[in-house]
Enzyme design. Structure first.
Site, PDB file in Angstrom:
ATOM      1  CE  LYS A  92      -4.147  -2.346   0.704  1.00  0.00           C
ATOM      2  NZ  LYS A  92      -3.650  -3.561   0.739  1.00  0.00           N
ATOM      3  CG  ASP A  93       4.203   1.954   2.531  1.00  0.00           C
ATOM      4  OD1 ASP A  93       3.389   2.550   3.256  1.00  0.00           O
ATOM      5  OD2 ASP A  93       4.724   1.218   3.016  1.00  0.00           O
TER       6      ASP A  93
END
Ligand SMILES: *Cc1c(COP(=O)(O)O)cnc(C)c1O
Length: 495
Positions: A112-113
């Site tokens: 998700k980063d």
């Protein structure tokens, strides 16, 4: 060539990229989709000379056409910096002939980063471009990883506040601890008594509440979303498929224009949809292999053409894929329905009213590029243990689901096309499940107690993201019922 964004549920008001990012979700409940998928305008030879940041610009400029070069490059520079523990940002590791695209080198050690490091910058730039003076309130439902990545991205970003809802008993201890220790005066974290789908539906309902939106507007607030329904999440995810292909060319694992398959551990269908977009931009991708855990609603869909969420929700060792309503699938359904928003809306209404819909044979034929399968909990553990024993490489449970499914695919099809397997989280985020898979002796230990042991057996240093939360104070203790989400948000905003 300007790209505009349509809602999947009406063709009436196409908007520019910056507006689509600001809104998150269309007012009619649909998701924003680009009116066409642009082709890459740089050759792979040129792309091979570029850094991740440069490739990111070349891909994103084609989608976010109302951002200036300077704006986009500034956003990219702020996102992909020392927060990542490797200069390559998204390195590829080849183990037993399988190419693992490691997307867990960012601040919260999960994929998700890759998008959420960038989204806050895209969003604040979009606000400036559209002369928005309201404070932007990011509402997020999380199955575990989005929450922390969004909190880290938006913490203390001027002009924004962020509220994260997570299923109180549905995330790993490390995931929970990452969220409840989050600093930042604009952050708010709430455990709901319900599962991820409850959190996601609750958030969607708040977005669709027109009365509330008016009330907020009068008080200087407006909502936006950090979930993968926001097109500002999807576009940055296309980048790493292009970059991975380029790396495989550089390593000579692939010859010029040789096709690769991609294998993606899937929950909300965002990551694999980005691969589908990359394919249509011109990356030589052959099959898109969609890997599910025991919540195998997508496997059943690809097999039968019927999407049916009426089933038991299973809590697994890959919690970020414990999802029965894969939001981003709507974008694919819209496409295979011939970009017909009415047809798509009927299906989505059937899903929300009856929990089930069936696509036509004609639509199903357009899904030939996809292959779906799933891995049980035992198969997932076996994939971790087997690979570790053969090679010493340790996978997290989400990535292990993908490996297990890939093995099934190869056995079934005998297709030996090179495969890129997307590695979505660091094993340190799911320490106990991973250690237990390696050796049942660890079954009763606690996650944090096993961190050193995992570091020792994997031969990998303990990531900073873990050491920094081990003794950090808990700053968020809010819980609520799933019916109370709207009130909880209003309390936080003091309105
Ligand atoms: C979110 C997540 C997934 C699922 O990705 P989708 O884009 O929702 O399909 C898989 N693995 C991990 C570790 C995740 O955090």
């Amino acid at each position: 060539m300007e790209i505009l964004y349509n809602s999947t549920r009406s063709n009436r008001n196409p908007v520019r990229a910056s507006e689509a990012i600001l809104k998150g979700l269309s007012e009619d409940g649909g998701l924003f989709v680009p009116d066409k998928i642009p082709a890459l305008d740089k050759s792979f030879e040129e792309l091979m000379q570029m850094s991740y940041q440069q490739v990111a610009y070349e891909v994103m400029k084609l989608f976010l056409t109302d951002f200036t070069e300077q704006e986009l490059k500034a956003c990219i520079a702020k996102a992909y910096d020392e927060k990542f523990d490797t200069k390559e940002i998204a390195p590829v590791k080849t183990v037993e002939g399988v190419h693992y695209l490691e997307l867990f080198h960012g601040a919260t050690i999960a994929f998700k980063d890759m998008a959420l490091s960038l989204l806050p910058h895209l969003l604040t730039t979009a606000a400036r471009k559209n002369h928005v003076t309201n404070e932007i309130v990011i509402l997020t439902a999380t199955s575990g990883d989005t929450g922390k990545a969004a909190l880290a991205g938006f913490s203390d970003v001027e002009g924004t506040r962020i509220v994260v809802f997570y299923p109180k008993n549905g995330v790993s201890p490390v995931q929970e601890r990452q969220m409840v220790t989050q600093k930042g005066g604009n952050t708010y974290v709430v455990g709901i008594h319900g599962n991820f789908d409850d959190a996601q539906s609750g958030v969607k309902k708040i977005f669709g509440d027109k009365e509330l939106a008016g009330y907020m507007e009068e008080r200087g607030f407006q909502f936006s979303s950090a979930n993968s329904i926001n097109i500002g999440r999807l576009v940055p995810q296309i980048v790493y498929y292009v970059y991975a292909y380029v790396q495989l060319l550089q390593k000579k694992s692939l010859k010029e224009s040789e096709k690769m398959n991609v294998v993606v551990p899937t929950g909300n269908f965002g990551n694999i949809l980005a691969a589908f977009y990359a394919k249509h931009m011109g990356v030589p991708i052959d099959r898109l292999i969609c890997a599910s855990n025991e919540n195998k609603v997508l496997y059943d869909f690809f097999r039968s053409g019927t999407y049916d969420k009426n089933r038991e929700f299973v809590l697994t060792s890959s919690p970020s894929m414990d999802i029965l309503i894969s939001s981003n699938l709507e974008r694919l359904i819209y496409l295979i329905a011939g970009k017909n928003p009415d047809r798509n809306r009927e299906l989505m209404e059937a899903l929300s009213n009856r929990g089930v819909y069936t696509i036509t044979d004609e639509m199903k034929e357009k899904l030939m590029d996809f292959y779906g399968n799933y891995a049980s909990e035992e198969e997932t553990a076996e994939a971790i243990r087997g690979l570790y024993e053969r090679t010493g490489y340790v996978l997290d449970p989400h990535t292990a689901v993908a490996l297990s499914v890939y093995e099934k695919y190869r056995n079934e099809t005998q297709d030996h096309t090179q495969a890129l397997l997307v590695s979505t989280a660091s094993p340190f985020k799911f320490t106990r499940s991973v250690m237990k898979a390696v050796d049942s002796r660890y079954a009763s230990a606690e996650d944090f107690a096993l961190t050193e042991k995992l570091s020792e057996i994997a031969g990998v240093e303990i990531p900073g993201a873990i050491s920094e939360i081990r003794n950090a104070p808990v700053l968020h203790r809010h819980e609520c019922e799933k019916e109370e989400m709207k009130q909880t948000v209003m309390n936080f905003l003091g309105i």
